[in-house]
Each structure stands twice: as structure tokens, then as C-alpha cells.
Design a protein around this motif. Structure first.
Motif, PDB file in Angstrom:
ATOM      1  N   THR A  82      -6.397  -0.156  12.160  1.00  0.00           N
ATOM      2  CA  THR A  82      -7.771   0.282  11.877  1.00  0.00           C
ATOM      3  C   THR A  82      -7.745   1.637  11.181  1.00  0.00           C
ATOM      4  O   THR A  82      -8.484   1.876  10.218  1.00  0.00           O
ATOM      5  N   ALA A  83      -6.877   2.529  11.671  1.00  0.00           N
ATOM      6  CA  ALA A  83      -6.741   3.842  11.025  1.00  0.00           C
ATOM      7  C   ALA A  83      -6.191   3.695   9.609  1.00  0.00           C
ATOM      8  O   ALA A  83      -6.665   4.351   8.667  1.00  0.00           O
ATOM      9  N   VAL A  84      -5.193   2.829   9.427  1.00  0.00           N
ATOM     10  CA  VAL A  84      -4.619   2.606   8.089  1.00  0.00           C
ATOM     11  C   VAL A  84      -5.673   2.054   7.144  1.00  0.00           C
ATOM     12  O   VAL A  84      -5.777   2.480   5.982  1.00  0.00           O
ATOM     13  N   SER A  85      -6.451   1.096   7.620  1.00  0.00           N
ATOM     14  CA  SER A  85      -7.495   0.496   6.777  1.00  0.00           C
ATOM     15  C   SER A  85      -8.536   1.539   6.380  1.00  0.00           C
ATOM     16  O   SER A  85      -8.979   1.582   5.221  1.00  0.00           O
ATOM     17  N   ALA A  86      -8.924   2.378   7.340  1.00  0.00           N
ATOM     18  CA  ALA A  86      -9.877   3.453   7.015  1.00  0.00           C
ATOM     19  C   ALA A  86      -9.280   4.381   5.974  1.00  0.00           C
ATOM     20  O   ALA A  86      -9.968   4.826   5.038  1.00  0.00           O
ATOM     21  N   GLY A  87      -7.995   4.689   6.119  1.00  0.00           N
ATOM     22  CA  GLY A  87      -7.338   5.560   5.147  1.00  0.00           C
ATOM     23  C   GLY A  87      -7.244   4.934   3.775  1.00  0.00           C
ATOM     24  O   GLY A  87      -7.456   5.610   2.753  1.00  0.00           O
ATOM     25  N   GLY A  88      -6.912   3.646   3.728  1.00  0.00           N
ATOM     26  CA  GLY A  88      -6.837   2.973   2.434  1.00  0.00           C
ATOM     27  C   GLY A  88      -8.175   2.922   1.726  1.00  0.00           C
ATOM     28  O   GLY A  88      -8.267   3.141   0.507  1.00  0.00           O
ATOM     29  N   LEU A  89      -9.234   2.632   2.488  1.00  0.00           N
ATOM     30  CA  LEU A  89     -10.565   2.599   1.886  1.00  0.00           C
ATOM     31  C   LEU A  89     -10.999   3.991   1.432  1.00  0.00           C
ATOM     32  O   LEU A  89     -11.625   4.145   0.377  1.00  0.00           O
ATOM     33  N   LEU A  90     -10.654   5.010   2.223  1.00  0.00           N
ATOM     34  CA  LEU A  90     -10.993   6.383   1.846  1.00  0.00           C
ATOM     35  C   LEU A  90     -10.242   6.783   0.572  1.00  0.00           C
ATOM     36  O   LEU A  90     -10.824   7.397  -0.334  1.00  0.00           O
ATOM     37  N   SER A  91      -8.962   6.417   0.484  1.00  0.00           N
ATOM     38  CA  SER A  91      -8.189   6.709  -0.726  1.00  0.00           C
ATOM     39  C   SER A  91      -8.770   5.988  -1.937  1.00  0.00           C
ATOM     40  O   SER A  91      -8.751   6.513  -3.056  1.00  0.00           O
ATOM     41  N   LEU A 118      -6.047  13.100   0.160  1.00  0.00           N
ATOM     42  CA  LEU A 118      -5.051  13.515   1.143  1.00  0.00           C
ATOM     43  C   LEU A 118      -5.444  13.066   2.547  1.00  0.00           C
ATOM     44  O   LEU A 118      -4.583  12.646   3.337  1.00  0.00           O
ATOM     45  N   LEU A 119      -6.723  13.139   2.875  1.00  0.00           N
ATOM     46  CA  LEU A 119      -7.177  12.666   4.179  1.00  0.00           C
ATOM     47  C   LEU A 119      -6.910  11.168   4.313  1.00  0.00           C
ATOM     48  O   LEU A 119      -6.484  10.694   5.379  1.00  0.00           O
ATOM     49  N   GLY A 120      -7.158  10.428   3.239  1.00  0.00           N
ATOM     50  CA  GLY A 120      -6.855   8.998   3.259  1.00  0.00           C
ATOM     51  C   GLY A 120      -5.379   8.732   3.483  1.00  0.00           C
ATOM     52  O   GLY A 120      -4.996   7.833   4.245  1.00  0.00           O
ATOM     53  N   GLN A 121      -4.526   9.533   2.847  1.00  0.00           N
ATOM     54  CA  GLN A 121      -3.085   9.359   3.018  1.00  0.00           C
ATOM     55  C   GLN A 121      -2.641   9.713   4.435  1.00  0.00           C
ATOM     56  O   GLN A 121      -1.714   9.101   4.970  1.00  0.00           O
ATOM     57  N   VAL A 122      -3.280  10.705   5.032  1.00  0.00           N
ATOM     58  CA  VAL A 122      -2.972  11.049   6.424  1.00  0.00           C
ATOM     59  C   VAL A 122      -3.201   9.838   7.326  1.00  0.00           C
ATOM     60  O   VAL A 122      -2.360   9.482   8.165  1.00  0.00           O
ATOM     61  N   LEU A 123      -4.337   9.178   7.160  1.00  0.00           N
ATOM     62  CA  LEU A 123      -4.652   8.010   7.978  1.00  0.00           C
ATOM     63  C   LEU A 123      -3.711   6.845   7.659  1.00  0.00           C
ATOM     64  O   LEU A 123      -3.290   6.113   8.564  1.00  0.00           O
ATOM     65  N   GLN A 124      -3.364   6.681   6.390  1.00  0.00           N
ATOM     66  CA  GLN A 124      -2.449   5.599   6.019  1.00  0.00           C
ATOM     67  C   GLN A 124      -1.079   5.771   6.660  1.00  0.00           C
ATOM     68  O   GLN A 124      -0.358   4.793   6.882  1.00  0.00           O
ATOM     69  N   LEU A 137       0.829  -1.207   0.000  1.00  0.00           N
ATOM     70  CA  LEU A 137       0.000   0.000   0.000  1.00  0.00           C
ATOM     71  C   LEU A 137       0.862   1.256   0.000  1.00  0.00           C
ATOM     72  O   LEU A 137       0.537   2.240  -0.676  1.00  0.00           O
ATOM     73  N   GLN A 138       1.966   1.221   0.724  1.00  0.00           N
ATOM     74  CA  GLN A 138       2.830   2.397   0.788  1.00  0.00           C
ATOM     75  C   GLN A 138       3.459   2.715  -0.566  1.00  0.00           C
ATOM     76  O   GLN A 138       3.685   3.884  -0.891  1.00  0.00           O
ATOM     77  N   ALA A 139       3.723   1.685  -1.370  1.00  0.00           N
ATOM     78  CA  ALA A 139       4.504   1.867  -2.595  1.00  0.00           C
ATOM     79  C   ALA A 139       3.674   2.182  -3.834  1.00  0.00           C
ATOM     80  O   ALA A 139       4.260   2.475  -4.887  1.00  0.00           O
ATOM     81  N   VAL A 140       2.348   2.113  -3.760  1.00  0.00           N
ATOM     82  CA  VAL A 140       1.560   2.247  -4.988  1.00  0.00           C
ATOM     83  C   VAL A 140       1.513   3.675  -5.522  1.00  0.00           C
ATOM     84  O   VAL A 140       1.249   3.893  -6.709  1.00  0.00           O
ATOM     85  N   VAL A 141       1.796   4.668  -4.677  1.00  0.00           N
ATOM     86  CA  VAL A 141       1.646   6.064  -5.110  1.00  0.00           C
ATOM     87  C   VAL A 141       2.759   6.489  -6.055  1.00  0.00           C
ATOM     88  O   VAL A 141       2.504   7.147  -7.077  1.00  0.00           O
ATOM     89  N   GLU A 142       4.011   6.132  -5.752  1.00  0.00           N
ATOM     90  CA  GLU A 142       5.135   6.669  -6.518  1.00  0.00           C
ATOM     91  C   GLU A 142       5.035   6.399  -8.020  1.00  0.00           C
ATOM     92  O   GLU A 142       5.136   7.341  -8.821  1.00  0.00           O
ATOM     93  N   LEU A 151       1.542  11.139   3.548  1.00  0.00           N
ATOM     94  CA  LEU A 151       1.776   9.932   4.336  1.00  0.00           C
ATOM     95  C   LEU A 151       3.051  10.073   5.153  1.00  0.00           C
ATOM     96  O   LEU A 151       3.128   9.630   6.307  1.00  0.00           O
ATOM     97  N   LEU A 152       4.079  10.692   4.565  1.00  0.00           N
ATOM     98  CA  LEU A 152       5.346  10.865   5.268  1.00  0.00           C
ATOM     99  C   LEU A 152       5.191  11.768   6.489  1.00  0.00           C
ATOM    100  O   LEU A 152       5.837  11.553   7.519  1.00  0.00           O
ATOM    101  N   ILE A 153       4.339  12.790   6.361  1.00  0.00           N
ATOM    102  CA  ILE A 153       4.146  13.711   7.483  1.00  0.00           C
ATOM    103  C   ILE A 153       3.548  12.976   8.681  1.00  0.00           C
ATOM    104  O   ILE A 153       4.015  13.107   9.815  1.00  0.00           O
ATOM    105  N   THR A 154       2.513  12.181   8.440  1.00  0.00           N
ATOM    106  CA  THR A 154       1.937  11.396   9.525  1.00  0.00           C
ATOM    107  C   THR A 154       2.976  10.449  10.097  1.00  0.00           C
ATOM    108  O   THR A 154       3.080  10.271  11.318  1.00  0.00           O
TER     109      THR A 154
END
Length: 464
Positions: free
Chosen positions: A87-96, A106-112, A29-34, A58-61
Motif C-alpha cells: 500500500t505504501a509502495v503504491s502510494a509512492g508510485g502514484l505520487l511519483s 523524492l517523497l514518492g521514492q521514499v514510499l516506494q 518500478l524499481q528500474a525505471v529511474v536509472e 529509494l535505496l535509503i528507505t
């Protein structure tokens, strides 16, 4: 002579396998953005500067979670905190995965970003439930699978986005994270919290979060040119006030999030400066290379789609994995300072060379791999050198400072690269000028080269 027996293992291979599966899914999940960042910018209708926010949020969080994950695990129990963070990561991934626009993504990435705490918490669990001999093996397995997940994400992001949609690119690894977390919760026994009077520095956490968010958003607003001078000055004042408040809180806290007194030690502050400068250069390269690969071949780019970009970036990921082993051996044989010097010089040379030499994909692939290898080797050597330069009781504090510094450096570097491209974008075509890439690579190289001056200070400080 009585033989010493190792403590009995409290968990089996299935529980370790569940932690490994979780690490694999998180790395994916972390690597799919680049590799898919240019596609995301196109789909969301945003420019380079705004696009860099996707990469760095994601890096800021992570910069906030990294120093406190272990403390939270010790205080409340590693398993409990791990499940909460996942749980927070999963919520972020689903939101993204369902994000229709940039703010929701961006909110999804914050949670991730909470995934940064998974590895230290996993290590707490295996340390509590396994004898020393098996603990080292389990740590190696979990770490290796997280790195392997990065390769999976790099290679799978493009095909998933092209054959399904960008939404599934986030959804599939998130579903795997949910399944792995449920398995860990079922198989892993509860670990009792450690008795400690140390409090979590929540005010420091909040102030650092606000400082980092303000820094990034303020940088985007100021460099975007949409603010009048007075408003830009106001943004700078607010960020400076937040940073000053955080420093004052950390200096007075009984159990600070980051012990800033460590920065007074020459071995720590010089290593921090080197880490920041090299991470700035890395962050700029990480952002610029995919953008150049995806630029239309009719202009100056190569028209690469997300799948092709993922393949092009695999050597850099592999180089970063290999660097961890090489760095330990090299630092032991030649000393941390020699390794960092070589890494900084190689990083600067590769970045500056990319300024005029980016006419073929092999140039970008080779330079990006060299940069990834050199920065990773230097980072490990800096951690090793700093860990041995401070008292044993301060090892965790000193190394966490470097980890946070590296994350912040990469984030600011990516944002700087996005601002450079945004400033050179032609409104008629929506494409940055090729000279913007040249400026970005050379600037990154000069920043990395400046770290060589800090390396000399590191030597002097260590000797004194």
C-alpha cells in the motif's frame, strides 16, 4: 521402513503466480529511474547533485526496511505486512507519477522504498504454505521474476516516457502492483504470527532513518557550496550525533535492528569494508554512465535518449543476473576470498579504464556490464563466506549487515558522483566538463581498488 510424507500444500499455482506478478511489477518500478534520470533532471530543472537524490532516496528507505521486514512478517503475519508495505509502495508510485517537482518526487521514492521488504515477506509466505520441495521452486520463480522486472523497467521506461510522458513511466507499473497486491490478498491464506517475545527496535529504525537522511541531505548541501563553513560544520555535527545515538541504542537494545557486536568479528567487519568500498564504486558508475550517454554529441557525449540508455544498460542487468549463478559455483570451487579478489580487481580496472576510454558507446556498455558482473559476483561470495564464518544462529544478522552496507555504499557513491559533476558544471552551458567524468571514474576505481587491502585483512581474520 516408513516413508516420510511432505506436508500438504496450502496454496496453489495461482497464488504463487500472483506473488510472481507482484515481484515482476516491483522490479519494473524499481528500474525505471536509472535510464530516465537525465530526462528527469531536465524536466525538473535540477543539476546532477540534486538528480542523484532521485536515484538514492529509494535505496535509503530500503536500507531501513531490509533488516526489519522479516521480523515484522514473523511478528504480525507475512501477508498482512506485505499488503501494508505494498500500500505504501503504491502510494509512492502514484505520487511519483503526478510529481510536479523534485520534493514531491523524492517523497514518492521514499514510499516506494518499502518494496525492499516484498521478497523476504514473499519467502515467508511460501515457506509457511508449501512443502520444502515446492518452496525452493516458488522462491526461484519469485526471485527470477523480480530480476526480470528490472529488465522490463530498463527497456520500457524510455518508450513510455517519450510516447506518453514521464508520469506514466511510474503510473503503469504502479497500477500493476495494485492489481497484483489485490490478487495476493484474495488468493493467499492468512498466516498466523509467530509467537516471539522479541520486540521491534523502533527507536533504532527511527535513528537510522534520520542518520541516513541527514547524511545524504547534508552531503548535498556541503558539496553544493551553498553553505558557509560554520553551517557545514553544524551539519557534520548533527549527522555525527545521530549516528552516535543510533550506535548507543543498538548496543543496548534487547533485540537490536542491527547487532553491532557482529562487527567485532574479523570475518564480518572485513567483509563489510569490502562491501562498502565496492558498492561506492558501483554507485558512482551507475550514476555516471547514463549521464555520459545522455550528454550532447556536439560536446563529448552521445545524445542518447532514455530508450537508448535503457538498451545500453541491458547487458549490465543481464550480467548481474548471471553473476548469481556463477558466484555460487566459483565460490565453492575456488573459495570466497579468491572470487572477491578477482571481482574487486576487475571492478577497479574497468572503472579506471573508463577515465581515459569513454569515446565510444561500446566502451561504456562493456565496462558497465563488467562492473555489474564483478560486483554482483563479489557480493554473493561475500554473503556466502560470511554466512559460513559465523554461527548458524547469527547468519541472518551477519548477512543483513552486508545487505544494508551495500545499499548505503551505492547511495553514497551515486551522491558522490553527482557532487563531482556538479562541481565541474559550466554555468553557461549547464553541462559538466568532460574532465569531471574522468575524475569520477578514476576516483571510483581507486575506491574499489582499496577494497583489495580489506580482502587481505579478511583472509587474516578468517585464519586467526
Amino acid at each position: 521402513m516408513v516413508a516420510t510424507l511432505e506436508p500438504q500444500a496450502k496454496i496453489g499455482k495461482a497464488a504463487i503466480g500472483a506473488l510472481g506478478a507482484l515481484a515482476l511489477a516491483l522490479g519494473t518500478l524499481q528500474a525505471v529511474v536509472e535510464p530516465s534520470l537525465p530526462m528527469l533532471q531536465h524536466d525538473l530543472g535540477i543539476g546532477p547533485a540534486a538528480g542523484s537524490l532521485i536515484f538514492i532516496t529509494l535505496l535509503i528507505t530500503g536500507a531501513v526496511v531490509a533488516p526489519i521486514a522479516g521480523k515484522l512478517g514473523d511478528r504480525y503475519g507475512g501477508k498482512r505486512v506485505l499488503v501494508v508495505l505494498m500500500t505504501a509502495v503504491s502510494a509512492g508510485g502514484l505520487l511519483s507519477s503526478v510529481a510536479p517537482n523534485l520534493p514531491v518526487l523524492l517523497l514518492g521514492q521514499v514510499l516506494q522504498g518499502a518494496m525492499v521488504g516484498a521478497l523476504p515477506l514473499s519467502f515467508i509466505l511460501v515457506r509457511k504454505h508449501l512443502p520444502p520441495g515446492r518452496t525452493q521452486v516458488a522462491v526461484g520463480v519469485v526471485s527470477g521474476l523480480f530480476t526480470g522486472g528490472g529488465l522490463v523497467g530498463m527497456l520500457s521506461a524510455g518508450p513510455i516516457a517519450e510516447h506518453l510522458s514521464r508520469h506514466w513511466m511510474f503510473a503503469i507499473p504502479t497500477i500493476a502492483i495494485i492489481a497484483a497486491t489485490l490478487t495476493v490478498a484474495r488468493l493467499m491464506p492468512d498466516d498466523p504470527p509467530a509467537e516471539s517475545d522479541a520486540r521491534i527496535d523502533w527507536l533504532g529504525v527511527i535513528l537510522l532513518s534520520c542518520t541516513l537522511v541527514g547524511l545524504v541531505l547534508g552531503f548535498t548541501a556541503v558539496t553544493g557550496g551553498g553553505l558557509p563553513p560554520l553551517a557545514s560544520a553544524g551539519v557534520i555535527v548533527v549527522v555525527a550525533a545521530l549516528a552516535t545515538g543510533w550506535v548507543l541504542v543498538e548496543r543496548r537494545a534487547a533485540s537490536p535492528m542491527v547487532d553491532l557486536r557482529m562487527l567485532a568479528m574479523p570475518a564480518v567487519w572485513s567483509a563489510g569494508v569490502v562491501t562498502l568500498l565496492m558498492s561506492l564504486g558501483l554507485g558512482m558508475a551507475v550514476y555516471l554512465v547514463p549521464q555520459l550517454l545522455s550528454a550532447p554529441a556536439s560536446a563529448y557525449g552521445f545524445g542518447a535518449d532514455p530508450s537508448e540508455i535503457g538498451v545500453f544498460l541491458v547487458p549490465a542487468t543481464v550480467a548481474g543476473v548471471v553473476a548469481g549463478t556463477v558466484a555460487g559455483i566459483a565460490a565453492r570451487r575456488f573459495g570466497p576470498r579468491a572470487v572477491v579478489t578477482a571481482g574487486a580487481a576487475a571492478t577497479a580496472a574497468a572503472l579506471i579504464a573508463l577515465g581515459p576510454l569513454h569515446d565510444a558507446t561500446w566502451q561504456l556498455v562493456a565496462a558497465r556490464a563488467l562492473i555489474g558482473f564483478a560486483v554482483s559476483v563479489s557480493a554473493v561470495a561475500l554473503l556466502a563466506g560470511t554466512a559460513t564464518a559465523v554461527d548458524a544462529k547469527d547468519t541472518g544478522i551477519a548477512t543483513s549487515l552486508l545487505v544494508v552496507t551495500r545499499v548505503i555504499g551505492v547511495a553514497i557513491g551515486a551522491q558522490t558522483a553527482g557532487a563531482i559533476l556538479d562541481a565541474g558544471t559550466d554555468p553557461a552551458t549547464g553541462l559538466p566538463a568532460e574532465s569531471s567524468f574522468t575524475t569520477g571514474f578514476v576516483t571510483a576505481g581507486l575506491i574499489a581498488a582499496a577494497s583489495l587491502l580489506a580482502v587481505r585483512a579478511m583472509k587474516k581474520g578468517t585464519q586467526s
